[in-house]
Design a protein around this motif. Structure first.
Motif, short mmCIF file in Angstrom:
data_model
loop_
_atom_site.label_atom_id
_atom_site.label_comp_id
_atom_site.label_asym_id
_atom_site.label_seq_id
_atom_site.Cartn_x
_atom_site.Cartn_y
_atom_site.Cartn_z
N PRO A 1 0.82 -1.22 0.00
CA PRO A 1 0.00 0.00 0.00
C PRO A 1 0.85 1.26 0.00
O PRO A 1 1.99 1.27 0.45
CB PRO A 1 -0.80 -0.12 1.31
CG PRO A 1 0.08 -0.93 2.21
CD PRO A 1 0.79 -1.91 1.31
N GLY A 2 0.27 2.34 -0.50
CA GLY A 2 0.93 3.64 -0.44
C GLY A 2 1.82 3.93 -1.63
O GLY A 2 1.68 3.33 -2.70
N ASP B 1 5.17 9.72 5.35
CA ASP B 1 4.31 8.58 5.60
C ASP B 1 3.96 8.01 4.23
O ASP B 1 3.16 8.59 3.48
CB ASP B 1 3.05 9.04 6.33
CG ASP B 1 2.11 7.90 6.68
OD1 ASP B 1 2.07 6.90 5.94
OD2 ASP B 1 1.39 8.02 7.69
N GLU C 1 2.25 5.43 3.20
CA GLU C 1 0.86 5.07 2.96
C GLU C 1 0.03 6.32 2.69
O GLU C 1 -0.82 6.33 1.79
CB GLU C 1 0.30 4.29 4.15
CG GLU C 1 0.84 2.87 4.26
CD GLU C 1 0.00 1.99 5.17
OE1 GLU C 1 -1.24 2.19 5.23
OE2 GLU C 1 0.58 1.12 5.83
N LYS C 2 0.28 7.38 3.44
CA LYS C 2 -0.44 8.63 3.25
C LYS C 2 -0.07 9.31 1.94
O LYS C 2 -0.84 10.11 1.40
CB LYS C 2 -0.13 9.57 4.43
CG LYS C 2 -1.15 10.65 4.66
CD LYS C 2 -0.87 11.39 5.95
CE LYS C 2 -1.88 12.50 6.17
NZ LYS C 2 -1.60 13.26 7.43
N GLU D 1 -0.95 6.41 -4.03
CA GLU D 1 -0.33 5.69 -5.15
C GLU D 1 0.44 6.68 -6.02
O GLU D 1 0.00 7.11 -7.08
CB GLU D 1 -1.40 4.95 -5.97
CG GLU D 1 -0.80 3.89 -6.89
CD GLU D 1 -1.85 2.95 -7.46
OE1 GLU D 1 -1.93 2.87 -8.70
OE2 GLU D 1 -2.57 2.32 -6.67
#
Length: 242
Positions: free
Chosen positions: A60-61, A108, A110-111, A114
């Motif tokens: 993710p991220g 961060d 994930e924050k 994509e």
């Protein structure tokens, strides 16, 4: 520390530090950083996709990565462009991986979403500490870029990161080595740290004689002394960006 170096600095004194923002017109953000005679141009770009390995592994991220290079005339003797020989040298690969690892500590992932963020670090003049200058300049550029790309509530930028060199020369711990000092150091070390005071990476090498644990601690303390000054300058500039 009363010992003066050949350039007149005290052992615990940084080289003159200048960071100029928006040096380039096209990137999301750019910072031209000079540490004494070492000058590096850093820039941040972004694209709305992630590397294929992240997709394949369903990570993710987003991702933060770096490309680093030196202009042929950045050193005393001209160095060939790596593109002209068809591959990057081992030193280049090692440095750009270090910069990427360091700057991933600033966000961060994930924050970030994509998205891939590229940090380009081009050395214009090299007089020691190019990787450290690249990290400090690129971290500021990354912070500015994130402010421009995201709303305050969505901003994935966590904290600043900076790096500085330290070493032992003629038995004396010294901060922010220039090339002449670096090439004659008994111990040469690069310290990468977050603004909150956590270590990201410590690269230390003895030349000729090993160094003690107490000397290691002294060098890290000396690096932190210099890094606090770099963080203060980074923070001052970052907070002035609207």
């Amino acid at each position: 520390m009363s010992i003066l170096r050949f350039d007149g600095r005290a052992c615990d004194e940084l080289r003159p530090l200048v960071m100029e923002t928006d040096y380039l017109s096209h990137p999301l953000a750019s910072v031209f950083i000079s540490c004494g005679k070492t000058r590096v141009l850093t820039a941040v770009s972004s694209e709305d996709k992630v590397p294929s390995w992240m997709k394949n592994q369903k990570v993710p991220g987003g991702w933060v990565t770096c490309e680093y290079g030196m202009l042929p005339s950045a050193t005393t003797e001209r160095c060939r462009r790596e593109a002209s020989v068809g591959k990057q040298g081992g030193r280049t690969v090692e440095i750009q991986r270090l910069i990427g690892r360091s700057l991933r500590m600033a966000v961060d992932l994930e924050k970030l979403g994509e998205r891939t963020v590229y940090l380009d670090c081009d050395v214009i003049d090299a007089d020691g500490g190019t990787r450290c200058a690249s990290i400090s300049g690129a971290a500021l550029a990354l912070g500015i870029g994130c402010r421009r790309l995201f709303t305050p509530a969505e901003n994935p930028f966590k904290e600043l990161v900076a790096a500085v060199s330290v070493g032992i020369i003629d038995g004396n711990p010294m901060l922010d080595l220039c090339y002449e000092e670096d090439s004659n150091a008994e111990v040469d070390m690069n310290v990468v740290m977050t603004e909150s005071g956590n270590l990201v990476e410590v690269q230390g090498t003895a030349e000729g004689a090993a160094f003690s644990r107490s000397q290691l601690n002294e060098l890290i303390d000396l690096a932190e002394h210099g890094l606090k000054q770099i963080f203060a300058r980074q923070r001052e500039i970052l907070e002035s960006i609207q």
